[in-house]
Motif scaffolding. Structure first.
Motif, PDB file in Angstrom:
ATOM      1  N   ILE A  13       0.859  -1.189   0.000  1.00 45.71           N
ATOM      2  CA  ILE A  13       0.000   0.000   0.000  1.00 45.71           C
ATOM      3  C   ILE A  13       0.887   1.228   0.000  1.00 45.71           C
ATOM      4  O   ILE A  13       1.590   1.507   0.972  1.00 45.71           O
ATOM      5  CB  ILE A  13      -0.938   0.009   1.224  1.00 45.71           C
ATOM      6  N   GLY A  14       0.873   1.957  -1.098  1.00 45.14           N
ATOM      7  CA  GLY A  14       1.691   3.154  -1.239  1.00 45.14           C
ATOM      8  C   GLY A  14       2.698   3.017  -2.358  1.00 45.14           C
ATOM      9  O   GLY A  14       3.539   2.112  -2.332  1.00 45.14           O
ATOM     10  N   GLY A  15       2.614   3.911  -3.347  1.00 42.69           N
ATOM     11  CA  GLY A  15       3.499   3.844  -4.509  1.00 42.69           C
ATOM     12  C   GLY A  15       4.565   4.921  -4.501  1.00 42.69           C
ATOM     13  O   GLY A  15       4.931   5.441  -5.560  1.00 42.69           O
ATOM     14  N   CYS A  40      -1.150   9.476  -8.100  1.00 45.79           N
ATOM     15  CA  CYS A  40      -0.214   9.190  -9.184  1.00 45.79           C
ATOM     16  C   CYS A  40       1.039   8.522  -8.627  1.00 45.79           C
ATOM     17  O   CYS A  40       1.196   8.370  -7.412  1.00 45.79           O
ATOM     18  CB  CYS A  40       0.153  10.487  -9.910  1.00 45.79           C
ATOM     19  N   LEU A  41       1.922   8.116  -9.496  1.00 45.74           N
ATOM     20  CA  LEU A  41       3.181   7.522  -9.084  1.00 45.74           C
ATOM     21  C   LEU A  41       3.944   8.496  -8.191  1.00 45.74           C
ATOM     22  O   LEU A  41       3.999   9.690  -8.479  1.00 45.74           O
ATOM     23  CB  LEU A  41       4.015   7.171 -10.317  1.00 45.74           C
ATOM     24  N   VAL A  42       4.514   7.991  -7.097  1.00 44.84           N
ATOM     25  CA  VAL A  42       5.157   8.806  -6.053  1.00 44.84           C
ATOM     26  C   VAL A  42       4.311  10.053  -5.770  1.00 44.84           C
ATOM     27  O   VAL A  42       4.756  11.183  -5.898  1.00 44.84           O
ATOM     28  CB  VAL A  42       6.628   9.159  -6.392  1.00 44.84           C
ATOM     29  N   ASN A  43       3.098   9.798  -5.376  1.00 48.86           N
ATOM     30  CA  ASN A  43       2.082  10.837  -5.236  1.00 48.86           C
ATOM     31  C   ASN A  43       2.488  11.962  -4.278  1.00 48.86           C
ATOM     32  O   ASN A  43       2.300  13.147  -4.591  1.00 48.86           O
ATOM     33  CB  ASN A  43       0.771  10.200  -4.756  1.00 48.86           C
ATOM     34  N   SER A  44       3.032  11.607  -3.127  1.00 43.96           N
ATOM     35  CA  SER A  44       3.424  12.642  -2.171  1.00 43.96           C
ATOM     36  C   SER A  44       4.508  13.531  -2.745  1.00 43.96           C
ATOM     37  O   SER A  44       4.457  14.761  -2.622  1.00 43.96           O
ATOM     38  CB  SER A  44       3.909  12.015  -0.859  1.00 43.96           C
ATOM     39  N   LEU A  45       5.495  12.921  -3.382  1.00 36.55           N
ATOM     40  CA  LEU A  45       6.580  13.691  -3.983  1.00 36.55           C
ATOM     41  C   LEU A  45       6.044  14.630  -5.065  1.00 36.55           C
ATOM     42  O   LEU A  45       6.488  15.774  -5.190  1.00 36.55           O
ATOM     43  CB  LEU A  45       7.624  12.734  -4.560  1.00 36.55           C
ATOM     44  N   ALA A 129       3.219   1.283   3.259  1.00 35.03           N
ATOM     45  CA  ALA A 129       4.289   2.249   2.988  1.00 35.03           C
ATOM     46  C   ALA A 129       3.659   3.559   2.525  1.00 35.03           C
ATOM     47  O   ALA A 129       3.977   4.086   1.465  1.00 35.03           O
ATOM     48  CB  ALA A 129       5.239   1.699   1.931  1.00 35.03           C
ATOM     49  N   THR A 130       2.751   4.068   3.345  1.00 35.16           N
ATOM     50  CA  THR A 130       1.902   5.186   2.932  1.00 35.16           C
ATOM     51  C   THR A 130       2.437   6.566   3.281  1.00 35.16           C
ATOM     52  O   THR A 130       1.803   7.572   2.954  1.00 35.16           O
ATOM     53  CB  THR A 130       0.506   5.033   3.559  1.00 35.16           C
ATOM     54  N   GLY A 131       3.565   6.663   3.974  1.00 33.49           N
ATOM     55  CA  GLY A 131       4.110   7.980   4.262  1.00 33.49           C
ATOM     56  C   GLY A 131       3.263   8.770   5.242  1.00 33.49           C
ATOM     57  O   GLY A 131       2.539   8.212   6.065  1.00 33.49           O
ATOM     58  N   PHE A 132       3.314  10.117   5.108  1.00 33.66           N
ATOM     59  CA  PHE A 132       2.629  10.949   6.104  1.00 33.66           C
ATOM     60  C   PHE A 132       2.117  12.266   5.546  1.00 33.66           C
ATOM     61  O   PHE A 132       1.614  13.111   6.296  1.00 33.66           O
ATOM     62  CB  PHE A 132       3.594  11.270   7.256  1.00 33.66           C
ATOM     63  N   TYR A 133       2.201  12.488   4.252  1.00 36.61           N
ATOM     64  CA  TYR A 133       1.974  13.820   3.677  1.00 36.61           C
ATOM     65  C   TYR A 133       0.506  14.150   3.442  1.00 36.61           C
ATOM     66  O   TYR A 133       0.184  15.235   3.001  1.00 36.61           O
ATOM     67  CB  TYR A 133       2.752  13.918   2.361  1.00 36.61           C
ATOM     68  N   ASP A 134      -0.388  13.234   3.740  1.00 36.04           N
ATOM     69  CA  ASP A 134      -1.790  13.423   3.359  1.00 36.04           C
ATOM     70  C   ASP A 134      -2.616  14.185   4.384  1.00 36.04           C
ATOM     71  O   ASP A 134      -3.635  14.783   4.039  1.00 36.04           O
ATOM     72  CB  ASP A 134      -2.452  12.066   3.110  1.00 36.04           C
ATOM     73  N   ILE A 135      -2.226  14.146   5.652  1.00 38.19           N
ATOM     74  CA  ILE A 135      -3.051  14.745   6.701  1.00 38.19           C
ATOM     75  C   ILE A 135      -2.280  15.873   7.385  1.00 38.19           C
ATOM     76  O   ILE A 135      -1.307  15.616   8.102  1.00 38.19           O
ATOM     77  CB  ILE A 135      -3.473  13.695   7.742  1.00 38.19           C
ATOM     78  N   PRO A 136      -2.669  17.122   7.176  1.00 43.43           N
ATOM     79  CA  PRO A 136      -1.971  18.240   7.822  1.00 43.43           C
ATOM     80  C   PRO A 136      -2.246  18.272   9.320  1.00 43.43           C
ATOM     81  O   PRO A 136      -3.243  17.725   9.801  1.00 43.43           O
ATOM     82  CB  PRO A 136      -2.576  19.484   7.142  1.00 43.43           C
ATOM     83  N   ASN A 137      -1.348  18.911  10.050  1.00 39.92           N
ATOM     84  CA  ASN A 137      -1.588  19.199  11.459  1.00 39.92           C
ATOM     85  C   ASN A 137      -2.427  20.475  11.535  1.00 39.92           C
ATOM     86  O   ASN A 137      -1.908  21.579  11.368  1.00 39.92           O
ATOM     87  CB  ASN A 137      -0.263  19.395  12.205  1.00 39.92           C
ATOM     88  N   TYR A 138      -3.707  20.304  11.743  1.00 42.68           N
ATOM     89  CA  TYR A 138      -4.606  21.453  11.793  1.00 42.68           C
ATOM     90  C   TYR A 138      -4.443  22.217  13.103  1.00 42.68           C
ATOM     91  O   TYR A 138      -4.169  21.638  14.154  1.00 42.68           O
ATOM     92  CB  TYR A 138      -6.057  20.998  11.633  1.00 42.68           C
ATOM     93  N   LEU A 139      -4.619  23.532  13.027  1.00 35.85           N
ATOM     94  CA  LEU A 139      -4.510  24.369  14.217  1.00 35.85           C
ATOM     95  C   LEU A 139      -5.816  24.426  14.996  1.00 35.85           C
ATOM     96  O   LEU A 139      -5.812  24.687  16.196  1.00 35.85           O
ATOM     97  CB  LEU A 139      -4.082  25.787  13.835  1.00 35.85           C
ATOM     98  N   GLY A 140      -6.928  24.234  14.304  1.00 32.46           N
ATOM     99  CA  GLY A 140      -8.222  24.281  14.961  1.00 32.46           C
ATOM    100  C   GLY A 140      -8.609  25.683  15.405  1.00 32.46           C
ATOM    101  O   GLY A 140      -9.180  25.870  16.483  1.00 32.46           O
ATOM    102  N   ILE A 141      -8.311  26.668  14.561  1.00 29.01           N
ATOM    103  CA  ILE A 141      -8.620  28.060  14.903  1.00 29.01           C
ATOM    104  C   ILE A 141      -9.689  28.604  13.966  1.00 29.01           C
ATOM    105  O   ILE A 141      -9.885  28.090  12.858  1.00 29.01           O
ATOM    106  CB  ILE A 141      -7.364  28.943  14.825  1.00 29.01           C
ATOM    107  N   PRO A 142     -10.387  29.661  14.372  1.00 30.19           N
ATOM    108  CA  PRO A 142     -11.392  30.266  13.492  1.00 30.19           C
ATOM    109  C   PRO A 142     -10.765  30.763  12.192  1.00 30.19           C
ATOM    110  O   PRO A 142      -9.673  31.348  12.201  1.00 30.19           O
ATOM    111  CB  PRO A 142     -11.930  31.445  14.324  1.00 30.19           C
ATOM    112  N   ALA A 294       6.783   0.040   6.371  1.00 29.27           N
ATOM    113  CA  ALA A 294       8.022   0.454   5.711  1.00 29.27           C
ATOM    114  C   ALA A 294       7.999   1.964   5.518  1.00 29.27           C
ATOM    115  O   ALA A 294       6.990   2.538   5.131  1.00 29.27           O
ATOM    116  CB  ALA A 294       8.165  -0.250   4.357  1.00 29.27           C
ATOM    117  N   GLY A 295       9.121   2.596   5.811  1.00 29.11           N
ATOM    118  CA  GLY A 295       9.230   4.028   5.567  1.00 29.11           C
ATOM    119  C   GLY A 295       8.866   4.893   6.747  1.00 29.11           C
ATOM    120  O   GLY A 295       8.846   4.455   7.903  1.00 29.11           O
TER     121      GLY A 295
END
Length: 332
Positions: A13-15, A40-45, A129-142, A294-295
């Motif tokens: 899982i993860g290209g 797409c291929l190497v989507n996060s990159l 091997a899905t990495g981490f670039y998909d979910i931002p750290n939200y601030l939760g502010i107005p 992995a990764g």
């Protein structure tokens, strides 16, 4: 339960680069596999900033000893896309693009059913091997959901002549601030710490510090963004609240793995705030038999600990283990 016709010894899982590295090792070991990639291929990159330069030199980004030739010692995004694309196409990697994995179910016999947006697969083993670039750290502010706000940065031209606030002091935030400034943007940084972070690329950090010291880029240290409005922002600083006229906000405060996806598979996470998944450091197998990591996803929220150059080895560790286990089963 009906077992899917699509059967593989390993579903990856993860290209991204590490997923591709796993595929190359699987091919060497004669292990049947398929990569499932939601984009797409190497989507996060692909979604990295247009002018991004890697911290690592090209040889440290290489897979399977395939030479990575770049124009500069530290390659850029376009060179990396070309490199990993050529590896995938030249080696005829079995990869299904734009196919998102929705769930992984472990059966009583410890095999797995992988369900995607397009099909179902039966797998003896699964490598995440899905990495981490998909979910931002939200601030939760107005105002964080206003159209002028983004958690991703692409090209500096978009912000030319505009009053742009960059929140954060990581490599991505510093790169964005410098590039936008040099394209004619009016840049203000909001940094929660007392200075620019020490992890910023060593050849870039002096540049941003000098631009701040000379006033070319404004910076508020020991500060937090309180609220985002249509034409201004409100910042909490050591001197109190400040209202600043503003056109765009880049919240480059980092990203995190999809922990819910891991937990839905039954993978345990540490409860100390780091959310590090449980896995065997020699085989990369998690507490769920037959599911491997992995990764960068191995680091939980500590996404700075794993990257391409030091996690390429995960592919060999996993496939060597599976190959040895497979031979043992055949011999018995």
């Amino acid at each position: 339960m009906q077992i899917p016709e699509n059967k593989y010894e390993v579903v990856i899982i993860g290209g991204g680069p590490i997923g591709i590295a796993c595929a190359l090792e699987a091919e060497k070991k004669g292990i049947s596999y398929v990569i499932l990639e939601k984009g797409c291929l190497v989507n996060s990159l692909y979604h990295y900033p247009t002018n991004m330069t890697f911290f690592s030199t090209s040889e440290k980004l290489e897979l399977d000893n395939i030479p990575f030739i770049s124009n500069n010692p530290k390659p850029g995004k376009r060179e990396a896309l070309e490199y990993y694309r050529r590896i995938a196409t030249s080696n005829d990697i079995n990869i299904h693009l734009f196919e998102k994995v929705n769930s992984v179910e472990t059966l009583p016999d410890q095999s797995h059913i992988v369900k995607t947006t397009k099909a179902e697969y039966s797998a003896e083993n699964v490598v995440v091997a899905t990495g981490f670039y998909d979910i931002p750290n939200y601030l939760g502010i107005p105002g964080e959901d206003l159209p002028k706000v983004s958690h991703y940065y692409g090209d500096p031209h978009y912000y030319a002549t505009q009053k742009t606030v960059v929140v954060g002091a990581s490599n991505s935030a510093v790169d964005a601030a410098l590039e936008i400034y040099r394209k004619g943007g009016d840049v203000t940084m909001v940094v929660r710490n007392a200075e620019i972070g020490e992890r910023v690329k060593y050849w870039v950090r002096p540049d941003i510090v000098n631009r701040i010291n000379e006033g070319s880029i404004k910076a508020y240290f020991d500060s937090n963004l309180k609220e985002i409005k249509q034409n201004e922002i409100i910042i909490n600083t050591a001197e109190g609240e400040k209202n600043i006229e503003n056109d765009f906000v880049l919240l480059l405060t980092g990203y995190r793995p999809n922990f819910g996806f891991l937990q839905d598979m039954g993978i345990e996470l540490t409860n100390d705030g780091r959310k590090i998944p449980k896995y065997d450091e020699e085989t990369m197998e998690t507490n769920v038999p037959g599911i491997f990591l992995a990764g960068v996803i191995c680091g939980g929220v500590e996404t700075h600990k794993w990257f391409i150059e030091n996690s390429r080895v995960h592919a060999k560790m996993i496939m060597n283990y599976l190959s040895t286990r497979k031979k043992s089963v055949i011999n018995n």
